[in-house]
Design a protein around this motif. Structure first.
Motif, PDB file in Angstrom:
ATOM      1  N   GLY A 338     -47.373 130.221 162.938  1.00 20.27           N
ATOM      2  CA  GLY A 338     -47.787 129.178 163.872  1.00 20.27           C
ATOM      3  C   GLY A 338     -49.285 129.127 164.100  1.00 20.27           C
ATOM      4  O   GLY A 338     -49.811 128.117 164.603  1.00 20.27           O
ATOM      5  N   TYR A 341     -51.752 126.184 162.960  1.00 22.44           N
ATOM      6  CA  TYR A 341     -52.074 124.963 163.711  1.00 22.44           C
ATOM      7  C   TYR A 341     -53.474 125.001 164.312  1.00 22.44           C
ATOM      8  O   TYR A 341     -53.986 123.970 164.745  1.00 22.44           O
ATOM      9  CB  TYR A 341     -51.055 124.747 164.835  1.00 22.44           C
ATOM     10  CG  TYR A 341     -49.777 124.118 164.359  1.00 22.44           C
ATOM     11  CD1 TYR A 341     -49.606 122.736 164.346  1.00 22.44           C
ATOM     12  CD2 TYR A 341     -48.722 124.912 163.891  1.00 22.44           C
ATOM     13  CE1 TYR A 341     -48.431 122.157 163.892  1.00 22.44           C
ATOM     14  CE2 TYR A 341     -47.541 124.344 163.435  1.00 22.44           C
ATOM     15  CZ  TYR A 341     -47.402 122.967 163.436  1.00 22.44           C
ATOM     16  OH  TYR A 341     -46.233 122.398 162.973  1.00 22.44           O
ATOM     17  N   ILE A 361     -53.309 126.060 171.844  1.00 20.44           N
ATOM     18  CA  ILE A 361     -52.495 126.236 170.638  1.00 20.44           C
ATOM     19  C   ILE A 361     -52.202 127.716 170.412  1.00 20.44           C
ATOM     20  O   ILE A 361     -51.069 128.095 170.079  1.00 20.44           O
ATOM     21  CB  ILE A 361     -53.208 125.634 169.407  1.00 20.44           C
ATOM     22  CG1 ILE A 361     -53.337 124.112 169.546  1.00 20.44           C
ATOM     23  CG2 ILE A 361     -52.442 125.963 168.120  1.00 20.44           C
ATOM     24  CD1 ILE A 361     -54.180 123.460 168.474  1.00 20.44           C
ATOM     25  N   SER A 364     -49.432 129.165 172.323  1.00 23.07           N
ATOM     26  CA  SER A 364     -48.110 128.634 171.955  1.00 23.07           C
ATOM     27  C   SER A 364     -47.737 128.963 170.506  1.00 23.07           C
ATOM     28  O   SER A 364     -46.708 128.487 170.019  1.00 23.07           O
ATOM     29  CB  SER A 364     -48.079 127.110 172.159  1.00 23.07           C
ATOM     30  OG  SER A 364     -48.934 126.456 171.236  1.00 23.07           O
ATOM     31  N   TYR A 365     -48.560 129.783 169.814  1.00 24.55           N
ATOM     32  CA  TYR A 365     -48.282 129.989 168.386  1.00 24.55           C
ATOM     33  C   TYR A 365     -46.933 130.655 168.111  1.00 24.55           C
ATOM     34  O   TYR A 365     -46.282 130.342 167.097  1.00 24.55           O
ATOM     35  CB  TYR A 365     -49.437 130.722 167.686  1.00 24.55           C
ATOM     36  CG  TYR A 365     -49.403 132.226 167.706  1.00 24.55           C
ATOM     37  CD1 TYR A 365     -48.578 132.960 166.846  1.00 24.55           C
ATOM     38  CD2 TYR A 365     -50.230 132.956 168.565  1.00 24.55           C
ATOM     39  CE1 TYR A 365     -48.572 134.346 166.855  1.00 24.55           C
ATOM     40  CE2 TYR A 365     -50.226 134.342 168.576  1.00 24.55           C
ATOM     41  CZ  TYR A 365     -49.395 135.037 167.728  1.00 24.55           C
ATOM     42  OH  TYR A 365     -49.384 136.404 167.733  1.00 24.55           O
ATOM     43  N   LYS A 368     -44.573 127.824 168.003  1.00 21.05           N
ATOM     44  CA  LYS A 368     -44.801 127.006 166.805  1.00 21.05           C
ATOM     45  C   LYS A 368     -44.252 127.707 165.558  1.00 21.05           C
ATOM     46  O   LYS A 368     -43.742 127.053 164.639  1.00 21.05           O
ATOM     47  CB  LYS A 368     -46.285 126.695 166.650  1.00 21.05           C
ATOM     48  CG  LYS A 368     -46.826 125.762 167.749  1.00 21.05           C
ATOM     49  CD  LYS A 368     -48.264 125.363 167.498  1.00 21.05           C
ATOM     50  CE  LYS A 368     -48.794 124.495 168.630  1.00 21.05           C
ATOM     51  NZ  LYS A 368     -48.020 123.254 168.809  1.00 21.05           N
TER      52      LYS A 368
END
Length: 468
Positions: A338, A341, A361, A364-365, A368
């Motif tokens: 993730g 991203y 980001i 939140s990896y 993801k």
């Protein structure tokens, strides 16, 4: 056509020293990013093109392209058109497309039109030179071999009785110098190998001499008493290629059913088998297996390999079943996908210096990563997704992405979290001096006891016990 700081290199003999690299992009910063990746190639003469019509106006016979690099962010249709056009005129010139998560591409269409490689501009960047050297002949200045042009050798793959058929180098990180240790045709005496082991000094071969090194390593392995021996260095090289292929399946936007997921799963299992992670080890043997992979530079690929190995062996040390050990290995291998991203992100960049968008980001990896796995329908056990999702959670609720507390964190997640911390402490990175494995374990114990590190103490104590 836009030409940055260079003029077109034609077939005039006077300009043959420079190597013409054609860069196709509509972004001003793409060329500077490419130059940063390829700074070790000083004779590359970059020329940028924005519009295909302008390029077509130039007589083909006046051009001598050495390499084509296309910015995938121009979009699927333009990438396809550029690839077709360039390959029709210059069939043998290597062509690489750099892509990102921002503008997904259908890899199969682009490859059918002649692209040699599609490379993620951030996640795959450590592998760019490896792939490039597979495509183009290149000789680096023997008096200035950059670290990026070298591959690390496991000291265990060197035999003092065997003459080397490649040059061996050492790298001095504090002054950024690379020094020739032994020339091809010589031997590395046993006393020198012992000193290298004691000092934790890494040795390297040139990536352009990969074939020669593998011939040597395979010959050296014939002296081993193991069944079906394989050099550790060769195993690492093979695994990194497998990770590149796994990530290509994640990034490829070709419409599939379960095909991509099965390919990803099978390649993950191949890596687990490659490192014998499901073999029977006692705790001390598992700790020694972990030691083989500490001290590596922090990169996306190295983090994936190391967390796979560390988590699996830590599960074995604790006494988990083979099924749970395999789940830990799979979670470690796919934990950081993730991170692809994040834009212009280096894994050694401290969180505090990221811009607001990249910070969001980053936090939140893990989410993801799981979404990418589900999107490709990878047939993983449920506890693998749980471990990936929670591998950055802390027992006191201070972790991310969900700020879960101890009672809500999966048992496998607690193990992989300890392995992640151990990896971060024992790896080479730009912002810290790596710690020895014993020092890292001692520091982890002290910090947990002082309530400064909210990790599972039972896992750490079992880990430390295996080191004795």
């Amino acid at each position: 056509m836009t030409i940055n700081s260079n003029t077109l290199t034609t077939s005039n003999p006077k300009s043959q020293v420079a190597k013409s690299v054609f860069v196709i992009s509509k972004k001003d910063n793409f060329l500077s990013k490419i130059k940063g990746f390829l700074k070790e190639f000083p004779d590359f003469n970059y020329q940028t093109f924005q519009e295909i019509n302008v390029f077509l106006e130039i007589p083909t016979e006046s051009l001598s392209p050495y390499l084509f690099l296309i910015d995938g962010d121009v979009g699927q249709n333009e990438v396809t058109e550029w690839t077709q056009t360039l390959k029709m005129s210059f069939e043998k010139t290597p062509l690489i497309v750099f892509h990102s998560n921002k503008n997904p591409l259908n890899f199969e269409i682009i490859k059918k039109n002649g692209a040699d490689h599609l490379i993620h501009i951030d996640f795959d960047k450590e592998f760019i030179i490896d792939l490039l050297l597979e495509l183009i002949p290149y000789d680096f200045d023997p008096h200035h071999i950059p670290l990026a042009a070298l591959s690390v050798i496991s000291n265990k793959d060197l035999n003092p009785d065997l003459e080397i058929n490649f040059d061996v180098y050492v790298h001095l990180p504090f002054n950024h110098k690379t020094i020739l240790l032994r020339k091809k045709g010589s031997k590395i005496e046993e006393e020198k190998l012992k000193k290298l082991d004691q000092s934790d000094q890494k040795v390297y071969f040139k990536k352009t001499e990969k074939k020669e090194f593998l011939e040597y390593a395979r010959t050296a392995q014939t002296f081993s008493n193991e069944a079906n021996p394989i050099a550790l260095t060769e195993r690492n090289l093979k695994t990194k290629k497998l990770i590149f292929l796994i990530m290509s399946e994640f990034f490829n936007q070709e419409v599939t059913d379960f095909k991509a997921g099965k390919i990803i799963f099978d390649r993950c299992k191949e890596i687990i088998q490659e490192y014998n992670l499901l073999k029977d080890y006692n705790p001390k043997e598992s700790f020694h297996e972990i030691l083989k992979y500490t001290g590596e530079p922090r990169t996306f690929y190295n983090d994936a390999i190391n967390l796979c190995i560390f988590s699996a062996h830590l599960g074995n040390i604790i006494g988990l079943s083979k099924e749970k050990i395999e789940s830990l290995a799979l979670a470690g291998l796919l934990h950081n996908i993730g991170l692809s991203y994040l834009e212009d992100y280096d894994i050694n960049t401290p969180f505090e210096v990221l811009d607001k968008n990249n910070q969001e980001i980053y936090l939140s990896y893990p989410d993801k990563s799981v979404l990418m796995i589900k999107g490709k329908k990878v047939p993983l056990p449920n506890d693998v997704a749980e471990a990936i999702l929670e591998h950055r959670e802390n027992l006191d609720g201070s972790g991310f992405p969900k700020k879960k507390t101890a009672d809500k964190i999966h048992s496998l997640s607690k193990i992989i979290r300890v392995a992640y911390e151990f990896q971060a402490m024992t790896s080479l990175s730009s912002d810290q001096v790596k710690k020895t494995p014993i020092a890292a374990l001692e520091e982890m114990k002290e910090k947990v006891l002082a309530n400064q590190l909210p990790l599972d103490m039972s896992t750490i104590l079992n880990f430390a016990k295996s080191a004795k």
